[in-house]
Design a protein around this motif. Structure first.
Motif, PDB file in Angstrom:
ATOM      1  N   ASP A  32       9.773  -1.950 -12.239  1.00  0.00           N
ATOM      2  CA  ASP A  32      10.584  -1.145 -13.148  1.00  0.00           C
ATOM      3  C   ASP A  32       9.773  -0.152 -13.977  1.00  0.00           C
ATOM      4  OD1 ASP A  32      13.183  -0.485 -13.811  1.00  0.00           O
ATOM      5  OD2 ASP A  32      13.156  -1.657 -15.649  1.00  0.00           O
ATOM      6  N   PHE A  33       8.584   0.208 -13.521  1.00  0.00           N
ATOM      7  CA  PHE A  33       7.813   1.273 -14.145  1.00  0.00           C
ATOM      8  C   PHE A  33       8.130   2.576 -13.428  1.00  0.00           C
ATOM      9  CE2 PHE A  33       4.640  -2.133 -15.347  1.00  0.00           C
ATOM     10  CZ  PHE A  33       4.962  -2.101 -16.689  1.00  0.00           C
ATOM     11  N   THR A  34       8.117   3.672 -14.180  1.00  0.00           N
ATOM     12  CA  THR A  34       8.313   4.996 -13.589  1.00  0.00           C
ATOM     13  C   THR A  34       7.215   5.920 -14.092  1.00  0.00           C
ATOM     14  OG1 THR A  34      10.718   4.703 -13.500  1.00  0.00           O
ATOM     15  CG2 THR A  34       9.893   6.951 -13.363  1.00  0.00           C
ATOM     16  N   LEU A  35       6.568   6.610 -13.171  1.00  0.00           N
ATOM     17  CA  LEU A  35       5.537   7.580 -13.508  1.00  0.00           C
ATOM     18  C   LEU A  35       5.969   8.935 -12.966  1.00  0.00           C
ATOM     19  CD1 LEU A  35       2.429   5.542 -12.261  1.00  0.00           C
ATOM     20  CD2 LEU A  35       3.424   5.502 -14.555  1.00  0.00           C
ATOM     21  N   VAL A  36       5.651   9.997 -13.676  1.00  0.00           N
ATOM     22  CA  VAL A  36       5.904  11.347 -13.171  1.00  0.00           C
ATOM     23  C   VAL A  36       4.557  11.984 -12.862  1.00  0.00           C
ATOM     24  CG1 VAL A  36       6.795  13.641 -13.708  1.00  0.00           C
ATOM     25  CG2 VAL A  36       8.092  11.617 -14.387  1.00  0.00           C
ATOM     26  N   LEU A  37       4.367  12.344 -11.598  1.00  0.00           N
ATOM     27  CA  LEU A  37       3.087  12.899 -11.150  1.00  0.00           C
ATOM     28  C   LEU A  37       3.308  14.176 -10.353  1.00  0.00           C
ATOM     29  CD1 LEU A  37       1.421   9.575  -9.916  1.00  0.00           C
ATOM     30  CD2 LEU A  37       0.936  10.780 -12.057  1.00  0.00           C
ATOM     31  N   TYR A  38       2.269  15.013 -10.326  1.00  0.00           N
ATOM     32  CA  TYR A  38       2.302  16.230  -9.523  1.00  0.00           C
ATOM     33  C   TYR A  38       1.991  15.897  -8.062  1.00  0.00           C
ATOM     34  CZ  TYR A  38       2.571  19.088 -13.742  1.00  0.00           C
ATOM     35  OH  TYR A  38       2.998  19.669 -14.909  1.00  0.00           O
ATOM     36  N   ARG A  39       2.366  16.810  -7.176  1.00  0.00           N
ATOM     37  CA  ARG A  39       2.151  16.578  -5.741  1.00  0.00           C
ATOM     38  C   ARG A  39       0.694  16.287  -5.410  1.00  0.00           C
ATOM     39  NH1 ARG A  39       5.724  21.136  -2.525  1.00  0.00           N
ATOM     40  NH2 ARG A  39       7.798  20.293  -3.008  1.00  0.00           N
ATOM     41  N   GLY A  40      -0.204  17.054  -6.038  1.00  0.00           N
ATOM     42  CA  GLY A  40      -1.625  16.857  -5.779  1.00  0.00           C
ATOM     43  C   GLY A  40      -2.097  15.480  -6.215  1.00  0.00           C
ATOM     44  N   GLU A  41      -1.511  14.957  -7.271  1.00  0.00           N
ATOM     45  CA  GLU A  41      -1.881  13.620  -7.754  1.00  0.00           C
ATOM     46  C   GLU A  41      -1.356  12.540  -6.820  1.00  0.00           C
ATOM     47  OE1 GLU A  41      -1.862  15.227 -12.364  1.00  0.00           O
ATOM     48  OE2 GLU A  41      -0.133  14.121 -11.588  1.00  0.00           O
ATOM     49  N   LEU A  42      -0.182  12.781  -6.238  1.00  0.00           N
ATOM     50  CA  LEU A  42       0.332  11.833  -5.248  1.00  0.00           C
ATOM     51  C   LEU A  42      -0.617  11.751  -4.055  1.00  0.00           C
ATOM     52  CD1 LEU A  42       4.162  12.742  -5.184  1.00  0.00           C
ATOM     53  CD2 LEU A  42       3.056  10.875  -6.422  1.00  0.00           C
ATOM     54  N   ARG A  43      -1.104  12.918  -3.609  1.00  0.00           N
ATOM     55  CA  ARG A  43      -2.044  12.931  -2.475  1.00  0.00           C
ATOM     56  C   ARG A  43      -3.370  12.284  -2.867  1.00  0.00           C
ATOM     57  NH1 ARG A  43       0.185  18.171  -1.898  1.00  0.00           N
ATOM     58  NH2 ARG A  43      -1.622  19.082  -2.951  1.00  0.00           N
ATOM     59  N   ARG A  44      -3.843  12.611  -4.060  1.00  0.00           N
ATOM     60  CA  ARG A  44      -5.138  12.080  -4.515  1.00  0.00           C
ATOM     61  C   ARG A  44      -5.162  10.556  -4.515  1.00  0.00           C
ATOM     62  NH1 ARG A  44      -7.236  12.837 -10.773  1.00  0.00           N
ATOM     63  NH2 ARG A  44      -8.803  11.161 -10.745  1.00  0.00           N
ATOM     64  N   PHE A  45      -4.066   9.940  -4.918  1.00  0.00           N
ATOM     65  CA  PHE A  45      -4.027   8.480  -4.990  1.00  0.00           C
ATOM     66  C   PHE A  45      -3.295   7.844  -3.804  1.00  0.00           C
ATOM     67  CE2 PHE A  45      -4.585   9.828  -9.435  1.00  0.00           C
ATOM     68  CZ  PHE A  45      -5.685   9.070  -9.788  1.00  0.00           C
ATOM     69  N   SER A  46      -2.994   8.665  -2.795  1.00  0.00           N
ATOM     70  CA  SER A  46      -2.328   8.175  -1.565  1.00  0.00           C
ATOM     71  C   SER A  46      -1.039   7.425  -1.881  1.00  0.00           C
ATOM     72  CB  SER A  46      -3.273   7.264  -0.766  1.00  0.00           C
ATOM     73  OG  SER A  46      -4.454   7.943  -0.434  1.00  0.00           O
ATOM     74  N   ILE A  47      -0.239   8.042  -2.760  1.00  0.00           N
ATOM     75  CA  ILE A  47       1.012   7.403  -3.177  1.00  0.00           C
ATOM     76  C   ILE A  47       2.166   7.906  -2.309  1.00  0.00           C
ATOM     77  CG2 ILE A  47       2.678   7.184  -5.063  1.00  0.00           C
ATOM     78  CD1 ILE A  47       0.323   7.460  -7.005  1.00  0.00           C
ATOM     79  N   GLU A  48       2.842   6.988  -1.675  1.00  0.00           N
ATOM     80  CA  GLU A  48       4.033   7.301  -0.894  1.00  0.00           C
ATOM     81  C   GLU A  48       4.952   6.084  -0.916  1.00  0.00           C
ATOM     82  OE1 GLU A  48       2.153   6.267   3.468  1.00  0.00           O
ATOM     83  OE2 GLU A  48       2.069   8.331   2.736  1.00  0.00           O
ATOM     84  N   GLU A  49       6.199   6.287  -0.532  1.00  0.00           N
ATOM     85  CA  GLU A  49       7.155   5.187  -0.569  1.00  0.00           C
ATOM     86  C   GLU A  49       6.669   4.029   0.300  1.00  0.00           C
ATOM     87  OE1 GLU A  49      11.156   6.343   0.264  1.00  0.00           O
ATOM     88  OE2 GLU A  49      11.282   7.727  -1.437  1.00  0.00           O
ATOM     89  N   GLY A  50       6.705   2.832  -0.283  1.00  0.00           N
ATOM     90  CA  GLY A  50       6.273   1.644   0.428  1.00  0.00           C
ATOM     91  C   GLY A  50       4.808   1.297   0.245  1.00  0.00           C
ATOM     92  N   SER A  51       4.028   2.228  -0.337  1.00  0.00           N
ATOM     93  CA  SER A  51       2.591   1.965  -0.528  1.00  0.00           C
ATOM     94  C   SER A  51       2.368   1.073  -1.750  1.00  0.00           C
ATOM     95  CB  SER A  51       1.822   3.273  -0.686  1.00  0.00           C
ATOM     96  OG  SER A  51       2.210   3.938  -1.876  1.00  0.00           O
ATOM     97  N   GLU A  52       1.188   0.460  -1.809  1.00  0.00           N
ATOM     98  CA  GLU A  52       0.822  -0.397  -2.932  1.00  0.00           C
ATOM     99  C   GLU A  52      -0.112   0.360  -3.884  1.00  0.00           C
ATOM    100  OE1 GLU A  52       1.755  -3.577  -3.645  1.00  0.00           O
ATOM    101  OE2 GLU A  52       3.161  -3.500  -1.958  1.00  0.00           O
TER     102      GLU A  52
END
Length: 202
Positions: free
Chosen positions: A21-41
């Motif tokens: 139940d945490f929500t973070l708002v990140l930029y696209r580049g930050e999603l790529r930098r941390f390899s964040i995608e749906e289903g990832s840990e």
């Protein structure tokens, strides 16, 4: 922590919704930098790095920007950050930064607010607005004792600006004036005194 959903906020940012139940708002580049995608840990270390290196600094810059346009109370700033989906850790960091550098002080804010509004607003309205901004009842009461509101002067000014003549008003006109001032927080008794007579219900 599992990424359950990624929802675009605008063209550049997305909400990252986590399973706890945490929500973070990140930029696209930050999603790529941390390899964040749906289903990832997201590990605890990565989560803390995002908070510390990105969101705390961003929250700090956000509150400094908000204060450029006008003074705000701690509660108002916390609400703004929460509306922007900043996590609690980043909110606390930003507020602590402002306090440590004396950029915010709710009591000083309240004193300035009373000083600015005491010639145009009723004491009741000032109390209500300051408490809505997060000031506690006792603090507001103490400040109003230091800087009392001259309600009679405000009511006289209202009557003068409206070009009203209490001696020539009938009961209906007086009732309208009292209702208008009552909506602004002035008491029946205060308005009656200024109009020059006390109306008592039969």
């Amino acid at each position: 922590m599992t990424v359950t959903e990624i929802v675009p906020v605008d063209k550049r940012r997305s909400k990252v919704i986590l399973d706890d139940d945490f929500t973070l708002v990140l930029y696209r580049g930050e999603l790529r930098r941390f390899s964040i995608e749906e289903g990832s840990e997201i590990t605890r270390d990565v989560y803390e790095e995002i908070i510390r290196e990105i969101l705390c600094k961003r929250a700090r810059e956000r509150v400094l920007f908000l204060l450029k346009s006008s003074d705000k109370t701690e509660q108002e700033l916390r609400r703004k950050l929460k509306e922007g989906y900043y996590p609690q850790e980043a909110i606390d960091y930003a507020i602590d930064f402002l306090k440590n550098h004396r950029f915010i002080n709710d009591e000083d804010y309240a004193r300035r607010y009373v000083e600015f509004n005491s010639r145009r607003k009723s004491e009741r309205q000032i109390r209500f607005e300051l408490q809505r901004k997060g000031l506690d009842k006792e603090t507001v009461g103490d400040i109003l004792k230091e800087q009392p509101v001259d309600e009679a002067a405000i009511i006289r000014d209202y009557i003068r600006k409206k070009r009203l003549c209490p001696k020539q008003m009938d009961a209906r006109e007086k009732s309208k004036v009292m209702a208008s001032l009552g909506r602004k927080g002035f008491s029946y008794e205060a308005v009656s005194r200024v109009l020059g007579e006390i109306f008592v219900d039969d």
